[in-house]
Design an enzyme around this catalytic site. Structure first.
Site, short mmCIF file in Angstrom:
data_model
loop_
_atom_site.label_atom_id
_atom_site.label_comp_id
_atom_site.label_asym_id
_atom_site.label_seq_id
_atom_site.Cartn_x
_atom_site.Cartn_y
_atom_site.Cartn_z
N ARG A 27 13.29 47.83 18.88
CA ARG A 27 12.80 47.44 20.21
C ARG A 27 11.28 47.36 20.25
NH1 ARG A 27 16.26 47.52 24.77
NH2 ARG A 27 18.39 47.77 24.08
N ARG A 40 6.45 39.63 31.70
CA ARG A 40 7.72 39.92 32.36
C ARG A 40 7.58 39.95 33.88
NH1 ARG A 40 11.64 40.98 34.27
NH2 ARG A 40 13.20 42.51 33.72
N ASP A 76 18.79 39.36 22.91
CA ASP A 76 19.60 40.53 23.23
C ASP A 76 20.95 40.39 22.57
OD1 ASP A 76 19.58 43.02 25.09
OD2 ASP A 76 21.57 42.15 25.32
N TYR A 151 30.52 46.62 26.25
CA TYR A 151 29.97 45.99 27.46
C TYR A 151 30.98 45.05 28.11
CZ TYR A 151 25.45 47.92 26.19
OH TYR A 151 24.44 48.79 25.89
O1 1CP Z 1 11.87 43.98 19.66
C1 1CP Z 1 13.03 44.18 19.97
O2 1CP Z 1 13.78 44.89 19.27
C2 1CP Z 1 13.52 43.62 21.26
C3 1CP Z 1 14.72 42.72 21.17
C4 1CP Z 1 15.99 43.40 21.67
C5 1CP Z 1 17.01 43.95 20.89
C6 1CP Z 1 17.05 44.07 19.38
C7 1CP Z 1 16.37 43.53 23.03
C8 1CP Z 1 15.58 43.09 24.20
N1 1CP Z 1 17.62 44.08 23.06
C9 1CP Z 1 18.03 44.36 21.78
C10 1CP Z 1 19.30 44.92 21.34
C11 1CP Z 1 20.18 45.61 22.33
N2 1CP Z 1 20.46 45.26 23.63
C12 1CP Z 1 20.98 46.72 21.99
C13 1CP Z 1 21.08 47.31 20.60
C14 1CP Z 1 19.91 48.21 20.31
C15 1CP Z 1 19.91 49.55 21.02
O3 1CP Z 1 20.90 50.29 20.92
O4 1CP Z 1 18.89 49.84 21.64
C16 1CP Z 1 21.72 47.07 23.13
C17 1CP Z 1 22.69 48.21 23.25
C18 1CP Z 1 21.39 46.14 24.16
C19 1CP Z 1 21.96 46.08 25.53
C20 1CP Z 1 20.88 46.07 26.55
N3 1CP Z 1 20.15 44.95 26.89
C21 1CP Z 1 20.34 47.16 27.26
C22 1CP Z 1 20.81 48.60 27.14
C23 1CP Z 1 21.84 48.92 28.17
C24 1CP Z 1 22.47 50.28 27.94
O5 1CP Z 1 23.68 50.34 27.71
O6 1CP Z 1 21.74 51.29 27.99
C25 1CP Z 1 19.29 46.67 28.06
C26 1CP Z 1 18.44 47.44 29.02
C27 1CP Z 1 19.19 45.27 27.82
C28 1CP Z 1 18.19 44.31 28.34
C29 1CP Z 1 17.04 44.18 27.40
N4 1CP Z 1 17.15 43.67 26.12
C30 1CP Z 1 15.91 43.63 25.52
C31 1CP Z 1 14.96 44.14 26.49
C32 1CP Z 1 13.48 44.25 26.26
C33 1CP Z 1 15.67 44.48 27.65
C34 1CP Z 1 15.09 45.03 28.93
C35 1CP Z 1 14.66 43.87 29.76
C36 1CP Z 1 13.38 44.11 30.46
O7 1CP Z 1 13.32 45.03 31.29
O8 1CP Z 1 12.41 43.39 30.24
#
Ligand code: 1CP
Length: 367
Positions: A27, A40, A76, A151
């Site tokens: 992340r 954002r 994502d 999910y």
């Molecule tokens: O640099 C990077 O790694 C960012 C790219 C990235 C990746 C690899 C994002 C952006 N999401 C992910 C993978 C991801 N998404 C996972 C696997 C990694 C992990 O376990 O952390 C998972 C479980 C998700 C699902 C997801 N998408 C969540 C988590 C929900 C939960 O169950 O707790 C969230 C909050 C998102 C939205 C998201 N995806 C990415 C970002 C930066 C965000 C937040 C959006 C924002 O607020 O700007």
């Protein structure tokens, strides 16, 4: 003209000798960076992932600040799932309006044709590649089929994913059917990312550790084997399987046909290596909370990870004597087959300066 710098990250994936231990941060593009928050504030998360110029910009942001050894595509795990015909929104965490719980819904899922369904992802990869610093490869990624199922069945994030886990037990055949669909879709998706220019591919099994051994084997592992087998036939880029909270499951993934296993901070890397054997690289495993310690303590915590990785590598090569010596002298060197990372994603309230200190320290200490 100087010869191109070899990628330490790709060398480490293949367990080759490296000039220093490569490091990147799960992340690494995201909310802890002020420049991400600024963008954002103007653009919603989904648009960031669907507009290639913006996705490329966000992917590159952390590389301008830190000397990271790999970039990861900004997207994502649920992005391709939208294209299967699922009504999914990012709020910003993924939410499914009609959770998938019946065979009728599963059979109605579309096949994923990446060039048709997610051209913006492939275009993002093409835009990122020429803009990467020399020697820094791009990692493409997807969710592990079981993590995606969590999910899709629960409909929203959850601590225990109790709805998804009870679905496995109440409707095991339906669960397998859904997992097969997801496994095939992710194989096609990852293959297309590699064809577009991704130089390594990572599967995030963020919730695999919620399962006991029997359910892990039957559902999560069987499905990811299917994805990995298809990828091994279609691409030769290194494959990484990240298994969160997987300490108790390590022996079950030891023969999964991937190059790298990503691990959380709950098990020392030396122990992980004992279970995995010498034929896999390991990625990890600093607790994201450690980035909140003082600069000296952070260096100490990073050294503990490096020392464990060194012990792991030496024991893997059968050089137990040297391992004892090194432990005594506190010597730290780049361990072949170790990629430094956090054990899970960086927290949004982390100070970017702490990340800079970590990256520089890992390079200095092992270089
Ligand atoms: O640099 C990077 O790694 C960012 C790219 C990235 C990746 C690899 C994002 C952006 N999401 C992910 C993978 C991801 N998404 C996972 C696997 C990694 C992990 O376990 O952390 C998972 C479980 C998700 C699902 C997801 N998408 C969540 C988590 C929900 C939960 O169950 O707790 C969230 C909050 C998102 C939205 C998201 N995806 C990415 C970002 C930066 C965000 C937040 C959006 C924002 O607020 O700007």
């Amino acid at each position: 003209m100087s010869p191109p710098r070899e990628s330490t990250f790709l060398a480490a994936c293949r367990r080759q000798a490296v000039a220093h231990t490569p490091i990147w941060v799960m992340r690494q593009a995201g909310r802890y960076l002020p420049e991400y928050r600024e963008l954002r504030a103007k653009v919603d998360f989904e648009s960031l992932t669907r507009q290639p110029e913006l996705a490329a910009e966000v992917t590159l942001q952390p590389l301008r600040r830190f000397e990271l050894d790999a970039a990861i595509l900004f997207s994502d795990i649920m992005t391709p799932v939208q294209s299967l015909g699922v009504d999914l929104t990012f709020e910003p965490a993924p939410v499914v309006r009609n959770p998938i719980r019946t065979d009728t819904q599963i059979d109605a899922l579309h096949e994923l044709v990446p060039e048709r369904d997610v051209p913006f992802v492939l275009r993002s990869i093409q835009l990122i590649r020429p803009n990467l610093p020399r020697g820094v490869p791009l990692i493409g990624f997807a969710g592990g089929p079981f993590t995606l199922l969590c999910y899709l069945v629960s409909g929203r994030p959850s601590k225990e994913f109790d709805v998804a886990r009870s679905f496995l037990y109440a409707q095991p055949q339906s669960a397998e059917r859904l997992l097969d669909r997801l496994a095939d879709a992710m194989a096609a998706y990852l293959h297309a990312q590699a064809a577009a220019g991704a130089q390594a591919l990572m599967l995030f099994e963020s919730w695999g550790g919620l399962l006991g051994p029997g359910a892990f084997d039957r559902f999560a592992l069987r499905a990811v084997r299917r994805t990995v087998a298809a990828l091994r036939r279609s691409t030769d880029v290194p494959l990484i399987y990240y298994l969160n909270q997987g300490s108790a499951l390590m022996e079950r993934v030891a023969d999964l046909d991937v190059d790298v296993i990503g691990v959380d901070w709950r098990t020392p890397l030396g122990k992980v290596r004992q279970v995995l054997g010498p034929h896999k690289a390991v990625q990890g495993n600093l607790d994201p909370a450690a980035l909140f310690s003082s600069p000296e303590d952070l260096r100490r915590h990073a050294d503990e990870v490096l020392r464990e990785a060194g012990r792991a590598a030496r024991e893997a090569s059968g050089d137990i004597e040297r391992s004892r010596e090194a432990r005594g002298s506190g010597e730290i060197r780049a361990a072949p087959g170790h990629i430094f990372n956090l054990g899970h994603g960086i927290w949004p309230n982390t100070d970017p300066d702490s990340v800079a200190r970590l990256v520089d320290h890992v390079h200095e200490r092992t270089g």
